[in-house]
Design a protein around this motif. Structure first.
Motif, PDB file in Angstrom:
ATOM      1  N   GLY A 181       0.817  -1.211   0.000  1.00  0.00           N
ATOM      2  CA  GLY A 181       0.000   0.000   0.000  1.00  0.00           C
ATOM      3  C   GLY A 181       0.851   1.260   0.000  1.00  0.00           C
ATOM      4  N   VAL A 182       1.886   1.269   0.818  1.00  0.00           N
ATOM      5  CA  VAL A 182       2.780   2.434   0.877  1.00  0.00           C
ATOM      6  C   VAL A 182       3.465   2.651  -0.465  1.00  0.00           C
ATOM      7  N   ALA A 183       3.907   1.560  -1.090  1.00  0.00           N
ATOM      8  CA  ALA A 183       4.597   1.682  -2.383  1.00  0.00           C
ATOM      9  C   ALA A 183       3.666   2.232  -3.453  1.00  0.00           C
ATOM     10  N   TYR A 184       2.423   1.773  -3.458  1.00  0.00           N
ATOM     11  CA  TYR A 184       1.469   2.289  -4.445  1.00  0.00           C
ATOM     12  C   TYR A 184       1.225   3.785  -4.258  1.00  0.00           C
ATOM     13  N   VAL A 185       1.116   4.212  -3.007  1.00  0.00           N
ATOM     14  CA  VAL A 185       0.876   5.633  -2.756  1.00  0.00           C
ATOM     15  C   VAL A 185       2.106   6.460  -3.097  1.00  0.00           C
ATOM     16  N   SER A 186       3.270   5.940  -2.742  1.00  0.00           N
ATOM     17  CA  SER A 186       4.500   6.714  -2.869  1.00  0.00           C
ATOM     18  C   SER A 186       5.021   6.816  -4.290  1.00  0.00           C
ATOM     19  N   GLY A 187       4.784   5.766  -5.106  1.00  0.00           N
ATOM     20  CA  GLY A 187       5.497   5.744  -6.370  1.00  0.00           C
ATOM     21  C   GLY A 187       4.723   5.325  -7.592  1.00  0.00           C
ATOM     22  N   THR A 188       3.395   5.441  -7.572  1.00  0.00           N
ATOM     23  CA  THR A 188       2.617   5.083  -8.752  1.00  0.00           C
ATOM     24  C   THR A 188       1.619   6.190  -9.062  1.00  0.00           C
ATOM     25  N   ASN A 189       0.965   6.038 -10.189  1.00  0.00           N
ATOM     26  CA  ASN A 189      -0.074   6.993 -10.575  1.00  0.00           C
ATOM     27  C   ASN A 189      -1.437   6.613 -10.018  1.00  0.00           C
ATOM     28  N   ASN A 190      -1.462   5.633  -9.122  1.00  0.00           N
ATOM     29  CA  ASN A 190      -2.721   5.170  -8.555  1.00  0.00           C
ATOM     30  C   ASN A 190      -2.623   5.153  -7.029  1.00  0.00           C
ATOM     31  N   PRO A 191      -2.411   6.313  -6.397  1.00  0.00           N
ATOM     32  CA  PRO A 191      -2.217   6.333  -4.947  1.00  0.00           C
ATOM     33  C   PRO A 191      -3.416   5.847  -4.156  1.00  0.00           C
ATOM     34  N   MET A 192      -4.624   6.059  -4.677  1.00  0.00           N
ATOM     35  CA  MET A 192      -5.801   5.657  -3.908  1.00  0.00           C
ATOM     36  C   MET A 192      -5.895   4.146  -3.758  1.00  0.00           C
ATOM     37  N   GLN A 193      -5.330   3.408  -4.695  1.00  0.00           N
ATOM     38  CA  GLN A 193      -5.285   1.955  -4.543  1.00  0.00           C
ATOM     39  C   GLN A 193      -4.480   1.594  -3.298  1.00  0.00           C
ATOM     40  N   GLY A 194      -3.379   2.313  -3.104  1.00  0.00           N
ATOM     41  CA  GLY A 194      -2.561   2.078  -1.922  1.00  0.00           C
ATOM     42  C   GLY A 194      -3.260   2.498  -0.643  1.00  0.00           C
ATOM     43  N   ILE A 195      -3.943   3.632  -0.684  1.00  0.00           N
ATOM     44  CA  ILE A 195      -4.684   4.086   0.492  1.00  0.00           C
ATOM     45  C   ILE A 195      -5.729   3.063   0.898  1.00  0.00           C
ATOM     46  N   GLN A 196      -6.432   2.518  -0.076  1.00  0.00           N
ATOM     47  CA  GLN A 196      -7.452   1.509   0.224  1.00  0.00           C
ATOM     48  C   GLN A 196      -6.843   0.277   0.856  1.00  0.00           C
ATOM     49  N   MET A 197      -5.651  -0.115   0.407  1.00  0.00           N
ATOM     50  CA  MET A 197      -4.958  -1.258   1.016  1.00  0.00           C
ATOM     51  C   MET A 197      -4.653  -0.984   2.484  1.00  0.00           C
ATOM     52  N   LEU A 198      -4.156   0.214   2.758  1.00  0.00           N
ATOM     53  CA  LEU A 198      -3.807   0.556   4.137  1.00  0.00           C
ATOM     54  C   LEU A 198      -5.049   0.648   5.018  1.00  0.00           C
ATOM     55  N   LEU A 199      -6.146   1.171   4.472  1.00  0.00           N
ATOM     56  CA  LEU A 199      -7.388   1.235   5.236  1.00  0.00           C
ATOM     57  C   LEU A 199      -7.918  -0.157   5.566  1.00  0.00           C
ATOM     58  N   LYS A 200      -7.726  -1.101   4.643  1.00  0.00           N
ATOM     59  CA  LYS A 200      -8.138  -2.484   4.909  1.00  0.00           C
ATOM     60  C   LYS A 200      -7.285  -3.111   6.007  1.00  0.00           C
ATOM     61  N   VAL A 201      -5.994  -2.729   6.021  1.00  0.00           N
ATOM     62  CA  VAL A 201      -5.112  -3.244   7.072  1.00  0.00           C
ATOM     63  C   VAL A 201      -5.606  -2.787   8.443  1.00  0.00           C
ATOM     64  N   VAL A 202      -5.959  -1.502   8.580  1.00  0.00           N
ATOM     65  CA  VAL A 202      -6.385  -1.006   9.888  1.00  0.00           C
ATOM     66  C   VAL A 202      -7.793  -1.482  10.242  1.00  0.00           C
ATOM     67  N   GLU A 203      -8.569  -1.914   9.249  1.00  0.00           N
ATOM     68  CA  GLU A 203      -9.854  -2.551   9.555  1.00  0.00           C
ATOM     69  C   GLU A 203      -9.623  -3.870  10.281  1.00  0.00           C
ATOM     70  N   VAL A 204      -8.614  -4.613   9.831  1.00  0.00           N
ATOM     71  CA  VAL A 204      -8.287  -5.896  10.439  1.00  0.00           C
ATOM     72  C   VAL A 204      -7.510  -5.699  11.732  1.00  0.00           C
ATOM     73  N   ASP A 205      -6.593  -4.747  11.720  1.00  0.00           N
ATOM     74  CA  ASP A 205      -5.718  -4.485  12.861  1.00  0.00           C
ATOM     75  C   ASP A 205      -5.706  -2.983  13.138  1.00  0.00           C
ATOM     76  N   PRO A 206      -6.682  -2.491  13.904  1.00  0.00           N
ATOM     77  CA  PRO A 206      -6.820  -1.038  14.117  1.00  0.00           C
ATOM     78  C   PRO A 206      -5.591  -0.370  14.710  1.00  0.00           C
ATOM     79  N   LYS A 207      -4.767  -1.112  15.406  1.00  0.00           N
ATOM     80  CA  LYS A 207      -3.578  -0.546  16.044  1.00  0.00           C
ATOM     81  C   LYS A 207      -2.314  -0.786  15.232  1.00  0.00           C
ATOM     82  N   ASN A 208      -2.453  -1.205  13.982  1.00  0.00           N
ATOM     83  CA  ASN A 208      -1.271  -1.480  13.162  1.00  0.00           C
ATOM     84  C   ASN A 208      -0.407  -0.229  13.066  1.00  0.00           C
ATOM     85  N   LEU A 209       0.804  -0.321  13.571  1.00  0.00           N
ATOM     86  CA  LEU A 209       1.658   0.856  13.688  1.00  0.00           C
ATOM     87  C   LEU A 209       2.043   1.422  12.327  1.00  0.00           C
ATOM     88  N   SER A 210       2.541   0.571  11.453  1.00  0.00           N
ATOM     89  CA  SER A 210       3.033   1.059  10.166  1.00  0.00           C
ATOM     90  C   SER A 210       1.916   1.636   9.308  1.00  0.00           C
TER      91      SER A 210
END
Length: 281
Positions: free
Chosen positions: A172-201
């Motif tokens: 997710g971080v790589a998609y946001v940081s280095g592609t033309n599709n940052p929202m795809q990465g944001i959605q990945m990270l949001l799914k991570v915190v849905e599963v693990d709300p305290k996920n540090l990274s």
């Protein structure tokens, strides 16, 4: 990055590089942005200018002559080896690059190891090193290529464990940081915190992306979550920056002070003292 996913966590030297380069007043502000949406992170680099040889050549420029000799000896032995011998030498070479803090160069050895012994763990490690690489490599022309390498490695890791939160976060971080599709990465990270709300990274990165899109209130909540999990000078600094941009001077000063105390670095302390003086004026 010996035991962590790399984004903003590291030694005081790395911390200073991140914090002192942060343009607090120049953060992007977009009134109608969605959480974490940022400007396309294309840096104009072309993957056509990217190569393993080029990355390693740049890395070698940052290594002392004596340590470089040791690295080159392993490289020469590797050229003549195969099978288990080559694997052992790749592992030795990866460690040597780690020891001299050259993650982009180390990443190629970890990638070779993962190709020889594919697993979730081996591909995750390769992805993490490529991530360190694209976040810190001095030659900006290689950043896009290193980012794509990270994406490829995390994608392969997820083939072994589709539920792996570490690989999902890195991807997710790589998609946001280095592609033309940052929202795809944001959605990945949001799914991570849905599963693990305290996920540090994931929370740290969502906070950073919220800052860059000018959504400092959302950034504050992310950094508070990070601090609940692990108090770090980085998290407090970004929390302070967010408060400052919201006009909450007292809260900003408190967070800056916490960052200063945890870092215990004279250079950072001086920088924060100047920030606090500005806020008190």
């Amino acid at each position: 990055m010996k035991t962590k996913q790399y984004i903003v966590v590291g030694s005081v030297v790395v911390l200073m590089g991140i914090l002192l380069s942060l343009d607090i007043k120049g953060l992007i502000k977009q009134e109608d942005a969605q959480e974490g949406q940022e400007q396309t992170s294309s840096n104009g680099a072309s993957t056509s200018s990217f190569s393993k040889e080029g990355v390693i050549a740049v890395a070698k420029q940052n290594v002392s002559a004596s340590l470089l000799t040791d690295i080159q000896k392993v490289e020469e032995s590797l050229k003549k080896s195969s099978g288990d011998g080559a694997l052992a030498l790749e592992e030795e070479l990866a460690k040597k690059w780690d020891d001299v803090n050259q993650p982009a160069a180390a990443a190629f050895s970890y990638e070779a190891i993962a190709e020889k012994k594919p697993s979730y763990k081996s591909w995750l490690l390769a992805g993490d090193r490529f991530t360190e690489g694209y976040q810190n490599f001095p030659d900006t022309n290689a950043i896009q290529g290193l980012t794509q390498k990270a994406i490829d490695a995390y994608t392969k890791a997820l083939e072994f464990n589709a539920d792996g939160l570490e690989a999902q976060t890195g991807l997710g971080v790589a998609y946001v940081s280095g592609t033309n599709n940052p929202m795809q990465g944001i959605q990945m990270l949001l799914k991570v915190v849905e599963v693990d709300p305290k996920n540090l990274s994931a929370n740290m990165n969502l906070g950073l992306f919220s800052m860059k899109s000018g959504q400092f209130g959302k950034a504050v909540e992310r950094f508070k979550t990070v601090i609940e999990v692990s108090k770090s000078p980085e998290a407090y600094f970004y929390l302070a920056t967010s408060y400052e941009n919201m006009g909450m001077k007292t809260a900003a000063i408190e967070a800056y002070e916490a960052s200063k105390k945890l870092a215990g670095d004279p250079g950072l302390s001086s920088f924060i003292d100047r920030k606090i003086k500005e806020l008190n004026n």
